[in-house]
Design a protein around this motif. Sequence first.
Motif, PDB file in Angstrom:
ATOM      1  N   LEU A  44       0.840  -1.213   0.000  1.00 20.27           N
ATOM      2  CA  LEU A  44       0.000   0.000   0.000  1.00 20.27           C
ATOM      3  C   LEU A  44       0.864   1.248   0.000  1.00 20.27           C
ATOM      4  N   ILE A  45       1.923   1.231   0.824  1.00 17.84           N
ATOM      5  CA  ILE A  45       2.786   2.413   0.920  1.00 17.84           C
ATOM      6  C   ILE A  45       3.550   2.607  -0.396  1.00 17.84           C
ATOM      7  N   LEU A  46       4.032   1.473  -0.963  1.00 23.11           N
ATOM      8  CA  LEU A  46       4.713   1.562  -2.263  1.00 23.11           C
ATOM      9  C   LEU A  46       3.785   2.190  -3.302  1.00 23.11           C
ATOM     10  N   TYR A  47       2.518   1.771  -3.260  1.00 21.80           N
ATOM     11  CA  TYR A  47       1.553   2.303  -4.225  1.00 21.80           C
ATOM     12  C   TYR A  47       1.350   3.804  -4.007  1.00 21.80           C
ATOM     13  N   ALA A  48       1.318   4.232  -2.725  1.00 18.53           N
ATOM     14  CA  ALA A  48       1.196   5.666  -2.434  1.00 18.53           C
ATOM     15  C   ALA A  48       2.379   6.421  -3.033  1.00 18.53           C
ATOM     16  N   ALA A  49       3.587   5.836  -2.898  1.00 20.78           N
ATOM     17  CA  ALA A  49       4.781   6.467  -3.475  1.00 20.78           C
ATOM     18  C   ALA A  49       4.663   6.532  -4.997  1.00 20.78           C
ATOM     19  N   TYR A  50       4.164   5.441  -5.585  1.00 24.92           N
ATOM     20  CA  TYR A  50       4.008   5.375  -7.041  1.00 24.92           C
ATOM     21  C   TYR A  50       3.052   6.460  -7.536  1.00 24.92           C
ATOM     22  N   LYS A  51       1.929   6.631  -6.791  1.00 26.42           N
ATOM     23  CA  LYS A  51       0.918   7.605  -7.235  1.00 26.42           C
ATOM     24  C   LYS A  51       1.470   9.025  -7.179  1.00 26.42           C
ATOM     25  N   ILE A  52       2.162   9.351  -6.091  1.00 29.47           N
ATOM     26  CA  ILE A  52       2.738  10.693  -5.997  1.00 29.47           C
ATOM     27  C   ILE A  52       3.862  10.836  -7.013  1.00 29.47           C
ATOM     28  N   GLY A  53       4.654   9.757  -7.168  1.00 25.53           N
ATOM     29  CA  GLY A  53       5.762   9.774  -8.119  1.00 25.53           C
ATOM     30  C   GLY A  53       5.311  10.070  -9.541  1.00 25.53           C
ATOM     31  N   LYS A  54       4.124   9.573  -9.891  1.00 28.26           N
ATOM     32  CA  LYS A  54       3.632   9.789 -11.264  1.00 28.26           C
ATOM     33  C   LYS A  54       3.504  11.264 -11.595  1.00 28.26           C
ATOM     34  N   THR A  55       3.079  12.084 -10.627  1.00 29.10           N
ATOM     35  CA  THR A  55       2.990  13.517 -10.909  1.00 29.10           C
ATOM     36  C   THR A  55       4.283  14.228 -10.549  1.00 29.10           C
ATOM     37  N   ALA A  56       5.073  13.642  -9.622  1.00 27.16           N
ATOM     38  CA  ALA A  56       6.246  14.356  -9.114  1.00 27.16           C
ATOM     39  C   ALA A  56       7.449  14.197 -10.023  1.00 27.16           C
ATOM     40  N   ILE A  57       7.582  12.994 -10.632  1.00 24.19           N
ATOM     41  CA  ILE A  57       8.823  12.689 -11.338  1.00 24.19           C
ATOM     42  C   ILE A  57       8.601  12.841 -12.828  1.00 24.19           C
ATOM     43  N   ASN A  58       9.076  13.953 -13.372  1.00 25.21           N
ATOM     44  CA  ASN A  58       8.828  14.213 -14.788  1.00 25.21           C
ATOM     45  C   ASN A  58      10.070  14.723 -15.511  1.00 25.21           C
ATOM     46  N   ASN A  59      11.181  14.855 -14.819  1.00 26.77           N
ATOM     47  CA  ASN A  59      12.420  15.234 -15.504  1.00 26.77           C
ATOM     48  C   ASN A  59      13.616  14.730 -14.700  1.00 26.77           C
ATOM     49  N   LEU A  60      14.808  14.951 -15.214  1.00 29.47           N
ATOM     50  CA  LEU A  60      16.010  14.403 -14.575  1.00 29.47           C
ATOM     51  C   LEU A  60      16.188  14.959 -13.166  1.00 29.47           C
ATOM     52  N   ALA A  61      15.958  16.268 -13.020  1.00 26.78           N
ATOM     53  CA  ALA A  61      16.148  16.895 -11.703  1.00 26.78           C
ATOM     54  C   ALA A  61      15.274  16.208 -10.658  1.00 26.78           C
ATOM     55  N   SER A  62      14.017  15.889 -11.019  1.00 23.85           N
ATOM     56  CA  SER A  62      13.125  15.298 -10.017  1.00 23.85           C
ATOM     57  C   SER A  62      13.546  13.867  -9.681  1.00 23.85           C
TER      58      SER A  62
END
Lengths: 195, 182
Positions: free
Chosen positions: B114-132
Amino acid sequence: MGVLFKLFIMFVKLCAFAFGGGYVMIPSMVKVSEANHWASAAELTDVIAIAGMAPGPVAVNAAVGFGYRVAGFPGAVVSFLGIAIPCAVIVIVVATFFFKAYNHPLVQAALNGLRPVITGIILYAAVSLAIKNGMILAAGNTLITGGWNITAAGVNLLEVKSLILIAATFLILIKTKIQPIFLILAAGVLGVFLY
Amino acid sequence: MAFFKLGAVSFGGGYAIIPLIEQEVVENKKWLEREKIIDIFSVAQALPGAIAINASTFVGYSVAGIPGAIAALLGNVTPSVVTVMTLSVLFTRISGYPAVKSIFKAIYPVVVGLILYAAYKIGKTAINNLASVVIAAAAFAASLFLHLDPIPLIIAGIVCGLVVHWIKTLNCIKEKKKGREL
């Protein structure tokens, strides 16, 4: 009194930094709890499981469950107040102003830097719980009895059943819109046969 | 009252409650317009604190001022607090039995999932370039190996975001200058 006050202050502090929901609070809860000898990481995993099982916001549930575990009913009450009051005040006071500021490039830039950190911290929350409960890299005393433990060169690498359950949960959540409570209940039933 | 119902049905945290609030407030009660509520949700997610609490308090405030905010907050958390208390009390009673221990051995990995999935969901909007990617990996490594506290990491993240923005702006100005020189 000391414990209750500490709990309240801890959740007030966590609340102000709990960007992106409740899970980001987990590493801090574990740290404070171990520093004060309140509860071990494994005991806290119970709290988080219960928080995920109950309806409502995970942050509030985790705070209430944690407070109860540490200091009984009064603990639950002060933790709830600590997590709920500052959030509500922040929302009402800041939100009106924040509405205007939200699209400002600098606010967006700050959020762009903050969100990856949240991702990293939540990822860490998952990994550290897996380690502390003996699913990966188990220490001698956290080794899961009745599990399929794989050991190499004296290091307990991982426990196979746990990793299958982690992967299955993650994939089911990505592929379907199932509520977490059903996964937790299903796992509970499986647990009777697995371990 | 409406938020009491919402609190009771929103299993699994803030994101689950958002479509439900939308339906109840916009379609059933016609308290707010849809655009307004979408704005509220994006702000609720950006502010610290539980997303469901932020969203419902803010909706309550927009609909009926401070009393509305208080009603929404209480309605949203009462059912869940009661459930957590009941489960916690129950769990303390039964946690000694071996069967309960095996049940929880299987529940723990699900919690990790569940926690991994929470990280995945936030990651989808958070991680969009090399810096992130670099920032997320650094935050993860700093937590795991250096045992740094999340709060300084979050502050560092905000600073990184501003620095990245500043560098981008500088580059933009340089490129504009180049454009003029050519």
